[in-house]
Enzyme design. Structure first.
Site, PDB file in Angstrom:
ATOM      1  N   LYS A 261       0.863  -1.202   0.000  1.00 22.33           N
ATOM      2  CA  LYS A 261       0.000   0.000   0.000  1.00 22.33           C
ATOM      3  C   LYS A 261       0.891   1.241   0.000  1.00 22.33           C
ATOM      4  O   LYS A 261       1.085   1.900   1.033  1.00 22.33           O
ATOM      5  CB  LYS A 261      -0.934  -0.011   1.220  1.00 22.33           C
ATOM      6  CG  LYS A 261      -2.277  -0.665   0.910  1.00 22.33           C
ATOM      7  CD  LYS A 261      -3.216  -0.627   2.090  1.00 22.33           C
ATOM      8  CE  LYS A 261      -4.141   0.544   2.057  1.00 22.33           C
ATOM      9  NZ  LYS A 261      -5.180   0.472   1.034  1.00 22.33           N
TER      10      LYS A 261
HETATM   11  N1  PMP Z   1      -7.918  -3.033  -3.435  1.00 23.48           N
HETATM   12  C1  PMP Z   1      -7.350  -1.821  -3.273  1.00 23.48           C
HETATM   13  C2  PMP Z   1      -6.743  -1.136  -4.445  1.00 23.48           C
HETATM   14  C3  PMP Z   1      -7.341  -1.226  -2.002  1.00 23.48           C
HETATM   15  O1  PMP Z   1      -6.793  -0.015  -1.830  1.00 23.48           O
HETATM   16  C4  PMP Z   1      -7.930  -1.904  -0.914  1.00 23.48           C
HETATM   17  C5  PMP Z   1      -7.948  -1.261   0.444  1.00 23.48           C
HETATM   18  N2  PMP Z   1      -6.772  -1.579   1.153  1.00 23.48           N
HETATM   19  C6  PMP Z   1      -8.494  -3.164  -1.138  1.00 23.48           C
HETATM   20  C7  PMP Z   1      -8.466  -3.696  -2.410  1.00 23.48           C
HETATM   21  C8  PMP Z   1      -9.129  -3.929  -0.007  1.00 23.48           C
HETATM   22  O2  PMP Z   1      -8.148  -4.317   0.923  1.00 23.48           O
HETATM   23  P1  PMP Z   1      -8.537  -4.574   2.453  1.00 23.48           P
HETATM   24  O3  PMP Z   1      -9.665  -5.555   2.440  1.00 23.48           O
HETATM   25  O4  PMP Z   1      -7.298  -5.125   3.045  1.00 23.48           O
HETATM   26  O5  PMP Z   1      -8.934  -3.276   3.023  1.00 23.48           O
END
Ligand code: PMP
Length: 295
Positions: A153
């Site tokens: 991220k």
């Molecule tokens: N895809 C993207 C591009 C994201 O930014 C996120 C958010 N982190 C997710 C999917 C979902 O991830 P998570 O379930 O870990 O929040």
């Protein structure tokens, strides 16, 4: 909206007022997007405030700083303890938590020495709301996984999400769907996607997507509930033959899709696996399922 006069954030070892915090105008995160962040939620449960999957989130943060070669000393346990203390100081139970690791002053394009850790939190409803979403396929693709670490991220990666969201919101849609470089369905700008076809769920495998923690939770819930689920590539044409579809993410939780481009999903949301999983997810984050399973 995110903070007021009283809000407290964690900044490099201290709890300070949000309104008093500032950062360098020469930081590499500001100039080039070399920073790493997380999006976490806490919930007020019958057993008190619980951060959902804190370990998994902070492990992902540590993976991000490692691949970006950013100095960072905190352990997962320390980060979790700091976050509970921050929630307490802000008097929050249901909160969205945003840790971010900023790199230092460096105008070169290699990681700066040192880093700053900021953790913020605020009260935030479901990011995409509760109503079914009208989604449009974006002309922007997810980045080639050979061009960056797609599972990290990293702040700069979110330019891709911003471009896609801006495009579809201007066209009057709620959210964007992005394909990968091979024209398979990848994910939403900030959430993963599942589709349901003849009682079976499909979600794109890891490789071109964020390895969502909510996505993994949903797959685990499917296994426990006997809902068939496959991690498998599918195309936009295949998505447009699905009965139903939904997005998953920490901020969005589980949210159903009404349509993709001109295609309306025919199965009533209340009859879909997605709807059932939305309710199970809520129980899971509140720690109510463990109780059901052990009682
Ligand atoms: N895809 C993207 C591009 C994201 O930014 C996120 C958010 N982190 C997710 C999917 C979902 O991830 P998570 O379930 O870990 O929040």
């Amino acid at each position: 909206m995110y903070y007021n006069e009283e809000s407290v954030i964690f900044y490099n070892g201290e709890f300070v007022k949000a309104k008093e915090a500032s950062t360098s105008a020469y930081g590499q995160t500001l100039h080039y997007g070399n920073g790493v962040f997380e999006g976490i939620r806490s919930y007020g449960t019958p057993e008190g405030t619980k951060i959902f999957k804190s370990k998994e989130h902070y492990e992902r943060l540590k993976f991000g700083v490692e691949v970006m070669d950013i100095d960072f000393e905190y352990t997962v346990n320390e980060l979790t303890e700091i976050t509970y203390e921050l929630l307490k100081r802000n008097n929050f139970s249901d909160a969205y938590i945003r840790p971010i690791v900023l790199t230092g002053e460096n105008m070169g394009v290699f990681s700066a020495k040192g880093s700053d850790l900021i953790i913020q939190c605020w009260e935030w409803g479901k990011l995409m709301g509760d109503k079914l979403l009208r989604v449009k396929t974006s002309r922007f693709q997810r980045p080639n996984p050979k061009s960056c670490f797609v599972e990290a991220k990293v702040t700069g990666h979110y330019i891709n999400s911003i471009l896609a969201s801006n495009e579809v919101k201007k066209a009057g849609f709620d959210e964007a769907l992005l394909l990968d470089m091979n024209n398979n369905v990848a994910e939403c700008s900030g959430a993963n996607i599942f589709m349901e076809r003849t009682g079976v769920l499909y979600t794109p495998p890891r490789g071109h997507i964020m390895a969502g923690i909510t996505r993994s939770t949903i797959i685990e819930l499917c296994k426990e509930e006997g809902i068939p689920v496959h991690e498998k590539h599918f195309t936009l044409d295949e998505l447009k033959q699905a009965d139903s579809a939904f997005f998953t993410g920490t901020a969005a939780e589980v949210v159903g899709l009404q349509s993709i481009d001109e295609y309306e999903f025919p199965l009533e949301w209340e009859q879909s696996h997605g709807h059932k999983l939305m309710k199970l997810y809520k129980q899971e984050v509140l720690g109510l399922r463990e109780k059901c399973l052990t009682n």
